[in-house]
Scaffold this motif. Structure first.
Motif, PDB file in Angstrom:
ATOM      1  N   VAL A   1     -37.362 -11.786  57.462  1.00 25.33           N
ATOM      2  CA  VAL A   1     -36.604 -12.973  57.869  1.00 25.33           C
ATOM      3  C   VAL A   1     -35.427 -13.137  56.911  1.00 25.33           C
ATOM      4  O   VAL A   1     -35.625 -13.384  55.717  1.00 25.33           O
ATOM      5  CB  VAL A   1     -37.487 -14.238  57.857  1.00 25.33           C
ATOM      6  CG1 VAL A   1     -36.636 -15.475  58.159  1.00 25.33           C
ATOM      7  CG2 VAL A   1     -38.617 -14.117  58.852  1.00 25.33           C
ATOM      8  N   VAL A   2     -34.213 -13.000  57.413  1.00 22.04           N
ATOM      9  CA  VAL A   2     -33.024 -13.138  56.563  1.00 22.04           C
ATOM     10  C   VAL A   2     -32.338 -14.485  56.726  1.00 22.04           C
ATOM     11  O   VAL A   2     -31.512 -14.874  55.900  1.00 22.04           O
ATOM     12  CB  VAL A   2     -32.014 -12.004  56.853  1.00 22.04           C
ATOM     13  CG1 VAL A   2     -32.604 -10.657  56.481  1.00 22.04           C
ATOM     14  CG2 VAL A   2     -31.580 -12.004  58.315  1.00 22.04           C
ATOM     15  N   ALA A   3     -32.664 -15.212  57.802  1.00 17.13           N
ATOM     16  CA  ALA A   3     -32.071 -16.535  58.015  1.00 17.13           C
ATOM     17  C   ALA A   3     -32.919 -17.307  59.005  1.00 17.13           C
ATOM     18  O   ALA A   3     -33.497 -16.722  59.932  1.00 17.13           O
ATOM     19  CB  ALA A   3     -30.638 -16.418  58.534  1.00 17.13           C
ATOM     20  N   LYS A   4     -32.997 -18.617  58.809  1.00 17.02           N
ATOM     21  CA  LYS A   4     -33.664 -19.461  59.788  1.00 17.02           C
ATOM     22  C   LYS A   4     -33.131 -20.878  59.649  1.00 17.02           C
ATOM     23  O   LYS A   4     -32.647 -21.272  58.570  1.00 17.02           O
ATOM     24  CB  LYS A   4     -35.177 -19.434  59.614  1.00 17.02           C
ATOM     25  CG  LYS A   4     -35.702 -20.133  58.372  1.00 17.02           C
ATOM     26  CD  LYS A   4     -37.214 -20.139  58.357  1.00 17.02           C
ATOM     27  CE  LYS A   4     -37.753 -21.013  57.237  1.00 17.02           C
ATOM     28  NZ  LYS A   4     -39.238 -21.111  57.270  1.00 17.02           N
ATOM     29  N   GLY A   5     -33.189 -21.639  60.727  1.00 15.76           N
ATOM     30  CA  GLY A   5     -32.678 -22.994  60.670  1.00 15.76           C
ATOM     31  C   GLY A   5     -32.994 -23.781  61.914  1.00 15.76           C
ATOM     32  O   GLY A   5     -33.409 -23.231  62.939  1.00 15.76           O
ATOM     33  N   GLN A   6     -32.761 -25.101  61.819  1.00 12.13           N
ATOM     34  CA  GLN A   6     -32.996 -26.005  62.931  1.00 12.13           C
ATOM     35  C   GLN A   6     -31.677 -26.623  63.394  1.00 12.13           C
ATOM     36  O   GLN A   6     -30.732 -26.774  62.618  1.00 12.13           O
ATOM     37  CB  GLN A   6     -33.951 -27.131  62.518  1.00 12.13           C
ATOM     38  CG  GLN A   6     -35.356 -26.683  62.176  1.00 12.13           C
ATOM     39  CD  GLN A   6     -36.200 -27.858  61.722  1.00 12.13           C
ATOM     40  OE1 GLN A   6     -36.353 -28.112  60.533  1.00 12.13           O
ATOM     41  NE2 GLN A   6     -36.745 -28.601  62.677  1.00 12.13           N
ATOM     42  N   ASP A   7     -31.658 -27.000  64.661  1.00 10.14           N
ATOM     43  CA  ASP A   7     -30.567 -27.769  65.257  1.00 10.14           C
ATOM     44  C   ASP A   7     -29.192 -27.143  64.970  1.00 10.14           C
ATOM     45  O   ASP A   7     -28.920 -26.047  65.441  1.00 10.14           O
ATOM     46  CB  ASP A   7     -30.640 -29.226  64.766  1.00 10.14           C
ATOM     47  CG  ASP A   7     -31.982 -29.869  65.150  1.00 10.14           C
ATOM     48  OD1 ASP A   7     -32.490 -29.541  66.246  1.00 10.14           O
ATOM     49  OD2 ASP A   7     -32.516 -30.660  64.360  1.00 10.14           O
ATOM     50  N   LEU A   8     -28.357 -27.832  64.166  1.00 14.31           N
ATOM     51  CA  LEU A   8     -26.985 -27.342  63.958  1.00 14.31           C
ATOM     52  C   LEU A   8     -26.976 -25.980  63.263  1.00 14.31           C
ATOM     53  O   LEU A   8     -26.163 -25.112  63.601  1.00 14.31           O
ATOM     54  CB  LEU A   8     -26.183 -28.351  63.131  1.00 14.31           C
ATOM     55  CG  LEU A   8     -25.883 -29.687  63.814  1.00 14.31           C
ATOM     56  CD1 LEU A   8     -25.151 -30.631  62.847  1.00 14.31           C
ATOM     57  CD2 LEU A   8     -25.037 -29.468  65.069  1.00 14.31           C
ATOM     58  N   ILE A   9     -27.870 -25.789  62.289  1.00 13.54           N
ATOM     59  CA  ILE A   9     -27.925 -24.494  61.598  1.00 13.54           C
ATOM     60  C   ILE A   9     -28.383 -23.414  62.562  1.00 13.54           C
ATOM     61  O   ILE A   9     -27.875 -22.283  62.555  1.00 13.54           O
ATOM     62  CB  ILE A   9     -28.848 -24.579  60.374  1.00 13.54           C
ATOM     63  CG1 ILE A   9     -28.257 -25.549  59.347  1.00 13.54           C
ATOM     64  CG2 ILE A   9     -29.040 -23.200  59.738  1.00 13.54           C
ATOM     65  CD1 ILE A   9     -29.104 -25.734  58.107  1.00 13.54           C
TER      66      ILE A   9
END
Length: 354
Positions: A291-299
């Motif tokens: 996993v190199v990136a993760k986010g919620q909503d705007l991200i």
């Protein structure tokens, strides 16, 4: 004696906070020679490039006034003052831009070193400023002697440059009586410009040296002891606002680093709107997807936009995305229970892409 011991203990370079605090108090490094250099340069430029036009304009205006001299009455003191005021106004209209230019040059030399700021503490009355003892220490202390020798060095260096230049002036002046006035005045103007230009060059060397000296002395005065540095670190670490700011900066840097890894991802899983996870799988470097990136909503939306811009495969799988979002952190390999599901998605998308 205590003061000397205290100075001897301050052997460490000042921190950025110490420098900023000094600046806010108005304690800045300032070279007095830089405004002088700017002003002298402005004078040289005016004489070299605008003196003829200014002189001709002033001559024309004064000739007009003199031609009308018969129209003015000098019967009373008031009449005389009126005539003098008129001559003064004509002169100042022409010379005012020059004077303003010189003032601006002097201010520019000051502002080039430090931005202008209002520090009320610097103008607050203090008894130490009128103390004879403090004044004597300033005049005959180490700094006072340093300033004295700086003035002597400046006079000697500038004077040497002027004397070296003046060696070729005497033949021109000696030929003055047998030279026409126009040619002689032109030669004098050229000599004056050359003399000023020589002084500007000498002053430039002095200003640079003084600027380096004042900055060195400023940093020397701000030196700190080991105890002061430790106390400052403790104060910074215990300040909630400072902690919050440091955490905010750390989060922002981590977010930028995370977003920078998305273009190199192999796959982006989406929820589709609330979650997004970018995975990298480059065997044999990666034994399993990372996993190199993760986010919620705007991200999450921004991760999908970057993936689309860089032609990274995007796949919608809400259950897998939600489960993986809670179970895996950034820069971590996905757990074994997700291997099969992720592998099937990668194979499926590669076939679809082919």
């Amino acid at each position: 004696m205590a003061d000397e011991d205290d100075k001897d203990s301050k052997t460490e370079e000042p921190t950025e906070k110490k420098k900023q605090d000094a600046i806010e108090k108005g304690q800045t490094a300032f070279s007095k020679e830089l405004p002088v250099l700017f002003t002298l340069t402005a004078i040289t430029a005016i004489i070299g490039f605008a003196s003829n036009a200014l002189t001709a304009n002033l001559k024309t205006q004064l000739e007009i006034l003199l031609d009308r001299a018969g129209q003015y009455s000098l019967a009373t003191t008031a009449d005389t003052m009126t005539v003098m005021t008129r001559y003064f106004e004509v002169t100042m209209v022409i010379l005012a831009p020059v004077l303003l230019g010189l003032a601006f040059a002097g201010l520019a030399g000051s502002f080039a070193q430090n931005p202008p700021r209002i520090v009320f503490k610097r103008i607050k009355p203090e008894l130490s400023r009128i103390s004879l003892k403090k004044g004597f220490e300033r005049m005959f202390g180490a700094k006072g002697w340093a300033e004295f020798f700086k003035v002597l060095a400046k006079i000697a260096f500038t004077g040497g440059c002027v004397v070296a230049f003046a060696g070729g002036i005497m033949p021109v002046l000696a030929e003055g009586p047998i030279t026409s006035s126009e040619i002689f005045l032109a030669q004098v103007a050229r000599i004056l410009f050359g003399l000023l230009f020589t002084m500007v060059l000498a002053m430039a060397v002095i200003a640079v040296a003084d600027l380096l000296w004042t900055n060195r002395e400023w940093l020397k005065d701000l030196r700190m002891s080991h105890k002061e540095i430790r106390d400052e670190h403790k104060q910074a670490e215990g300040d909630p606002l400072m902690k919050a700011r440091m955490q905010s900066v750390a989060r922002e840097r981590a977010r930028k680093r995370m977003m920078g890894a998305v273009p190199n991802a192999t796959l982006v899983l989406t929820n589709p709107t609330h979650y997004a996870i970018a995975l990298r799988y480059n065997p044999p470097t990666d034994p399993a997807p990372v996993v190199v990136a993760k986010g919620q909503d705007l991200i999450a939306q921004r991760i999908k936009e970057i993936a689309a811009e860089n032609e990274v495969m995007v796949h919608e799988n809400p259950p897998l995305t939600r489960a993986m979002y809670k179970a895996v952190g950034i820069d971590q390999t996905i757990p074994p229970e997700f291997f099969e599901a992720v592998a099937e998605i990668i194979v499926y998308l590669n076939k679809k892409k082919a």
